[in-house]
Write an enzyme that holds these catalytic residues in place. Sequence first.
Site, PDB file in Angstrom:
ATOM      1  N   GLU A 288       0.824  -1.207   0.000  1.00 14.64           N
ATOM      2  CA  GLU A 288       0.000   0.000   0.000  1.00 14.64           C
ATOM      3  C   GLU A 288       0.864   1.266   0.000  1.00 14.64           C
ATOM      4  O   GLU A 288       0.425   2.324  -0.441  1.00 14.64           O
ATOM      5  CB  GLU A 288      -0.914  -0.018   1.234  1.00 14.64           C
ATOM      6  CG  GLU A 288      -2.339   0.391   0.906  1.00 14.64           C
ATOM      7  CD  GLU A 288      -3.338   0.052   2.005  1.00 14.64           C
ATOM      8  OE1 GLU A 288      -4.156  -0.843   1.786  1.00 14.64           O
ATOM      9  OE2 GLU A 288      -3.295   0.681   3.073  1.00 14.64           O
ATOM     10  N   HIS A 309       7.114 -27.020  -1.405  1.00 16.48           N
ATOM     11  CA  HIS A 309       6.457 -28.149  -2.068  1.00 16.48           C
ATOM     12  C   HIS A 309       5.250 -27.689  -2.888  1.00 16.48           C
ATOM     13  O   HIS A 309       4.391 -28.498  -3.243  1.00 16.48           O
ATOM     14  CB  HIS A 309       6.069 -29.197  -1.026  1.00 16.48           C
ATOM     15  CG  HIS A 309       7.274 -29.769  -0.339  1.00 16.48           C
ATOM     16  ND1 HIS A 309       7.831 -30.990  -0.669  1.00 16.48           N
ATOM     17  CD2 HIS A 309       8.083 -29.234   0.625  1.00 16.48           C
ATOM     18  CE1 HIS A 309       8.906 -31.196   0.066  1.00 16.48           C
ATOM     19  NE2 HIS A 309       9.084 -30.147   0.871  1.00 16.48           N
ATOM     20  N   LYS A 423     -14.069   0.566  -3.447  1.00 13.92           N
ATOM     21  CA  LYS A 423     -15.084   0.986  -2.467  1.00 13.92           C
ATOM     22  C   LYS A 423     -16.190   1.758  -3.177  1.00 13.92           C
ATOM     23  O   LYS A 423     -17.378   1.551  -2.919  1.00 13.92           O
ATOM     24  CB  LYS A 423     -14.464   1.904  -1.414  1.00 13.92           C
ATOM     25  CG  LYS A 423     -13.547   1.220  -0.441  1.00 13.92           C
ATOM     26  CD  LYS A 423     -13.171   2.225   0.651  1.00 13.92           C
ATOM     27  CE  LYS A 423     -12.053   1.725   1.522  1.00 13.92           C
ATOM     28  NZ  LYS A 423     -11.497   2.760   2.378  1.00 13.92           N
TER      29      LYS A 423
HETATM   30  O1  PA5 Z   1      -3.092   1.637   5.906  1.00 18.66           O
HETATM   31  C1  PA5 Z   1      -4.222   2.100   5.785  1.00 18.66           C
HETATM   32  O2  PA5 Z   1      -4.461   3.298   5.945  1.00 18.66           O
HETATM   33  C2  PA5 Z   1      -5.387   1.197   5.449  1.00 18.66           C
HETATM   34  O3  PA5 Z   1      -4.995  -0.110   5.252  1.00 18.66           O
HETATM   35  C3  PA5 Z   1      -6.426   1.238   6.561  1.00 18.66           C
HETATM   36  O4  PA5 Z   1      -5.827   0.808   7.761  1.00 18.66           O
HETATM   37  C4  PA5 Z   1      -7.633   0.342   6.249  1.00 18.66           C
HETATM   38  O5  PA5 Z   1      -8.173   0.694   5.014  1.00 18.66           O
HETATM   39  C5  PA5 Z   1      -8.689   0.479   7.342  1.00 18.66           C
HETATM   40  O6  PA5 Z   1      -9.078   1.793   7.476  1.00 18.66           O
HETATM   41  P1  PA5 Z   1      -9.849   2.309   8.758  1.00 18.66           P
HETATM   42  O7  PA5 Z   1      -8.993   2.105   9.924  1.00 18.66           O
HETATM   43  O8  PA5 Z   1     -10.107   3.740   8.464  1.00 18.66           O
HETATM   44  O9  PA5 Z   1     -11.126   1.501   8.848  1.00 18.66           O
END
Ligand code: PA5
Length: 433
Positions: A288, A309, A423
């Site tokens: 990310e 394996h 989303k």
């Molecule tokens: O690293 C990030 O910002 C994301 O992976 C969020 O943690 C994830 O989308 C969850 O978001 P939130 O904590 O707002 O529900």
Amino acid sequence: MMNPIKVDVQAAESFVPPSAWKEAHTQALEALYTLKEGRGAGNDFLGWLSLPKTITKLEITQIKEAADDLSRAVDVVVVIGIGGSYLGAKAVIEALSHSFQALLPQRERPLVLFAGQNLSEDYVSELLELMQGRSCSCVVISKSGTTMEPALAFRVIKKHIEEKYGKTEAVRRIAVVTDASQGILKRLSDGEGYRSFVIPNDVGGRFSVLTPVGLLPMAVAGVDIEALVAGACAQMTYCLEACLDNPALRYAAARNALHRQGKLVELLANYHPKLHYLTEWWKQLFGESEGKEGRGIFPAGVDFTTDLHSLGQYIQQGPRFLMETLISIAQAERNLHIEADTLDLDGLNYLSGKRIDECNKMAELGTLMAHVAGGVPNIRIEIPKLDAYHLGALLYFFEVACGISAYMLGVNPFDQAGVEAYKKNMLNLLGKC
Ligand code: PA5
């Protein structure tokens, strides 16, 4: 004192011309300065850098007290969250718990189960089924407070807890970790009067493992969170130092140098099933943070020897776009020697007197040699043992390495605009106006 984290790049060196190594190190050093001095993109999200030092004794005590309250006479604590609001706690709890925790007849702490990390109806229904006959409580974690997966899971589990215990007792059994002032979850929490913890504004989800996001569920599971934070704190000295011995800098430089030689995918390899979710956390951290603007090293994970394996053949002889980073644990927690067998029908007596961990270590070395010979460069990261202190160290090390590496790639490590695409479609398809 010697740094307990060792980064060995010897088995990667021959894949990169010396001048390219040098260039990568120089750029890694520049990227480290950019990170430390807050000059890079996303510099309003650098709170995680100093977290191990800024977290106070009082905060730790409050987290532990809440964890004890949520655990008192409770069989199951459901922790709701996704992405950065889930993976850090899951990684640490799995790494430090008994492999068969759920099946142990006697447990000192409640079982921590996770929800809100998927939209599977079967998963939620079966979790509710499991909660029926058991005493339970819940921690819901969402920074934005608007993410669909945890919000939906919380709606269902909140109802279950309220129906089972009544509104007043439910308030005692639910804790919230969210933004200090914004979001639906914050409003809901204030309205209901839940005990709540704050995710600092300047700490993004995937860098939040050392906030209550990670620490509260870990404390519920009985993890020594003080030791974890101390391990991370000690790494601040090593990982923020502007020198070529800095392990985070060495790792970031090596993976970028290899990437520039056509290694597009990095496999994080472990030899302990307990580390599976550490790899999942690492995948999110790097995936990310780096995968944007058409750039980024694809982070993938393998659990060895199991995956030798299944994926071993591909790694050994498939297309040569892979690099491998090995997490090696020097000392296994347990001690199991192989005994001689009078008949030796399985022909394994040559191993008698050795520990199973010795076989694991030879598998590790043999695989490293084979993969390097097959054209897969290897970076080796070693920690002395799998405990809270060294895990805390490893988490912080990877976070800093990720910041350096993303700046080397020329991207902002701290945004994730691409996550919104699915989303938006999902909400449209579901008819949200
Ligand atoms: O690293 C990030 O910002 C994301 O992976 C969020 O943690 C994830 O989308 C969850 O978001 P939130 O904590 O707002 O529900």
